[in-house]
Design a protein around this motif. Sequence first.
Motif, mmCIF file in Angstrom:
data_model
loop_
_atom_site.group_PDB
_atom_site.id
_atom_site.type_symbol
_atom_site.label_atom_id
_atom_site.label_comp_id
_atom_site.label_asym_id
_atom_site.label_seq_id
_atom_site.Cartn_x
_atom_site.Cartn_y
_atom_site.Cartn_z
ATOM 1 N N ASP A 290 10.040 136.859 -7.880
ATOM 2 C CA ASP A 290 8.746 136.486 -7.307
ATOM 3 C C ASP A 290 7.716 136.125 -8.365
ATOM 4 O O ASP A 290 6.526 136.231 -8.144
ATOM 5 C CB ASP A 290 8.192 137.630 -6.446
ATOM 6 C CG ASP A 290 9.167 138.039 -5.367
ATOM 7 O OD1 ASP A 290 9.807 137.133 -4.811
ATOM 8 O OD2 ASP A 290 9.289 139.229 -5.099
ATOM 9 N N ALA A 291 8.153 135.732 -9.566
ATOM 10 C CA ALA A 291 7.167 135.532 -10.614
ATOM 11 C C ALA A 291 7.226 134.165 -11.259
ATOM 12 O O ALA A 291 6.330 133.786 -11.991
ATOM 13 C CB ALA A 291 7.343 136.607 -11.684
ATOM 14 N N GLY A 292 8.299 133.426 -11.071
ATOM 15 C CA GLY A 292 8.412 132.130 -11.709
ATOM 16 C C GLY A 292 8.471 132.247 -13.221
ATOM 17 O O GLY A 292 8.034 131.374 -13.949
ATOM 18 N N ALA A 293 9.040 133.361 -13.723
ATOM 19 C CA ALA A 293 9.070 133.603 -15.157
ATOM 20 C C ALA A 293 10.165 132.792 -15.824
ATOM 21 O O ALA A 293 11.129 132.363 -15.208
ATOM 22 C CB ALA A 293 9.279 135.091 -15.417
ATOM 23 N N GLU A 294 9.989 132.590 -17.110
ATOM 24 C CA GLU A 294 10.992 131.892 -17.894
ATOM 25 C C GLU A 294 12.139 132.844 -18.236
ATOM 26 O O GLU A 294 12.015 134.059 -18.107
ATOM 27 C CB GLU A 294 10.345 131.376 -19.183
ATOM 28 C CG GLU A 294 9.267 130.342 -18.949
ATOM 29 C CD GLU A 294 9.791 129.118 -18.243
ATOM 30 O OE1 GLU A 294 10.890 128.657 -18.577
ATOM 31 O OE2 GLU A 294 9.103 128.612 -17.344
ATOM 32 N N PHE B 230 -8.022 140.653 -4.370
ATOM 33 C CA PHE B 230 -6.574 140.841 -4.398
ATOM 34 C C PHE B 230 -6.095 140.789 -2.946
ATOM 35 O O PHE B 230 -6.078 141.808 -2.259
ATOM 36 C CB PHE B 230 -6.207 142.201 -4.991
ATOM 37 C CG PHE B 230 -6.514 142.368 -6.454
ATOM 38 C CD1 PHE B 230 -5.503 142.269 -7.410
ATOM 39 C CD2 PHE B 230 -7.814 142.653 -6.877
ATOM 40 C CE1 PHE B 230 -5.791 142.449 -8.752
ATOM 41 C CE2 PHE B 230 -8.102 142.833 -8.220
ATOM 42 C CZ PHE B 230 -7.082 142.730 -9.163
ATOM 43 N N ARG B 231 -5.736 139.630 -2.476
ATOM 44 C CA ARG B 231 -5.281 139.512 -1.087
ATOM 45 C C ARG B 231 -3.979 140.297 -0.942
ATOM 46 O O ARG B 231 -2.974 139.991 -1.579
ATOM 47 C CB ARG B 231 -5.068 138.034 -0.737
ATOM 48 C CG ARG B 231 -4.666 137.794 0.706
ATOM 49 C CD ARG B 231 -4.740 136.314 1.070
ATOM 50 N NE ARG B 231 -4.258 136.079 2.420
ATOM 51 C CZ ARG B 231 -3.052 135.569 2.698
ATOM 52 N NH1 ARG B 231 -2.224 135.225 1.721
ATOM 53 N NH2 ARG B 231 -2.685 135.393 3.950
ATOM 54 N N HIS B 232 -4.009 141.354 -0.128
ATOM 55 C CA HIS B 232 -2.814 142.184 -0.042
ATOM 56 C C HIS B 232 -2.430 142.498 1.394
ATOM 57 O O HIS B 232 -3.164 142.218 2.326
ATOM 58 C CB HIS B 232 -2.960 143.471 -0.867
ATOM 59 C CG HIS B 232 -4.165 144.289 -0.577
ATOM 60 N ND1 HIS B 232 -5.442 143.878 -0.878
ATOM 61 C CD2 HIS B 232 -4.294 145.515 -0.030
ATOM 62 C CE1 HIS B 232 -6.299 144.830 -0.537
ATOM 63 N NE2 HIS B 232 -5.630 145.821 -0.009
ATOM 64 N N ALA C 124 -6.390 133.567 -8.324
ATOM 65 C CA ALA C 124 -6.298 134.267 -7.040
ATOM 66 C C ALA C 124 -4.840 134.442 -6.633
ATOM 67 O O ALA C 124 -4.457 135.481 -6.072
ATOM 68 C CB ALA C 124 -7.061 133.491 -5.968
ATOM 69 N N GLU C 125 -4.018 133.450 -6.937
ATOM 70 C CA GLU C 125 -2.592 133.530 -6.579
ATOM 71 C C GLU C 125 -1.902 134.623 -7.382
ATOM 72 O O GLU C 125 -1.055 135.367 -6.843
ATOM 73 C CB GLU C 125 -1.934 132.162 -6.835
ATOM 74 C CG GLU C 125 -0.481 132.059 -6.390
ATOM 75 C CD GLU C 125 0.516 132.486 -7.479
ATOM 76 O OE1 GLU C 125 1.667 132.844 -7.135
ATOM 77 O OE2 GLU C 125 0.148 132.458 -8.662
ATOM 78 N N GLU C 126 -2.228 134.773 -8.642
ATOM 79 C CA GLU C 126 -1.626 135.825 -9.474
ATOM 80 C C GLU C 126 -2.050 137.206 -8.992
ATOM 81 O O GLU C 126 -1.234 138.135 -8.942
ATOM 82 C CB GLU C 126 -2.008 135.614 -10.941
ATOM 83 C CG GLU C 126 -1.294 134.442 -11.576
ATOM 84 C CD GLU C 126 -1.874 134.031 -12.920
ATOM 85 O OE1 GLU C 126 -1.160 133.352 -13.694
ATOM 86 O OE2 GLU C 126 -3.052 134.376 -13.214
#
Length: 221
Positions: free
Chosen positions: A24-28, A59-61, A134-136
């Motif tokens: 869920d992070a789009g990490a490398e 923090f939209r949760h 905001a997305e992060e």
Amino acid sequence: MRKLSFLVSTLLVATTVVVGAAPDAGAEPDDTVSVTVEKAIENLPVAAEESSGYSAGKFRHWTDPDQDGCDTRAEVLITEATTPPDVDGWCTITGGAWHSYYDKKDHSGTGALGVDHLVPLAEAWRSGASGWTAEERERFANDMGDPRVLAAVTAAEKRRKGDKDPARWEPSDDSADCRYIAEWAAVKGRWKLAVDPGELAALQNMVAECPTEEITYELAL
């Protein structure tokens, strides 16, 4: 999805790096790190906290990313149940049992439970999240990719903890300290959050009881 396995960051010690993308992070690639809790704490960046501008609304949760009808809070309760509850088509949760590791209490039903951000939203803001998009911040607040970010615990204990860091709060069950600071270091490392000097001193004092335990986490940013 939940608890176990422990993690954090970086260079100056024999770290084991495993190739893989953060959930869920789009990490490398090459973003999975294993290190002792003691070294993990040492490697966290140190910075003064800045609380201005914070509100929980930033923090939209409790969102429902997979659109299955259960929001993140419900997903945590379902996942962490020690005895599976019944869940109907509206995601109403009945029955089930849970163990709150903060205070070593068992619960039947969800009435006395809360879902806690291990690193509270306000603490995350003070530690670097104020500079996130905001997305992060939404991803952090609903992070089911690492089982330590969110925890089903006794609601009263969650309220006592509030937005405090380990310099001002630790689990009422002393036997949970090592798990708590390992998870704190893992979540802060995963999200590249800083510690303030008082927080660092408290972590270093607490880790004396469990310095060689290894943790592992995947970077989310």
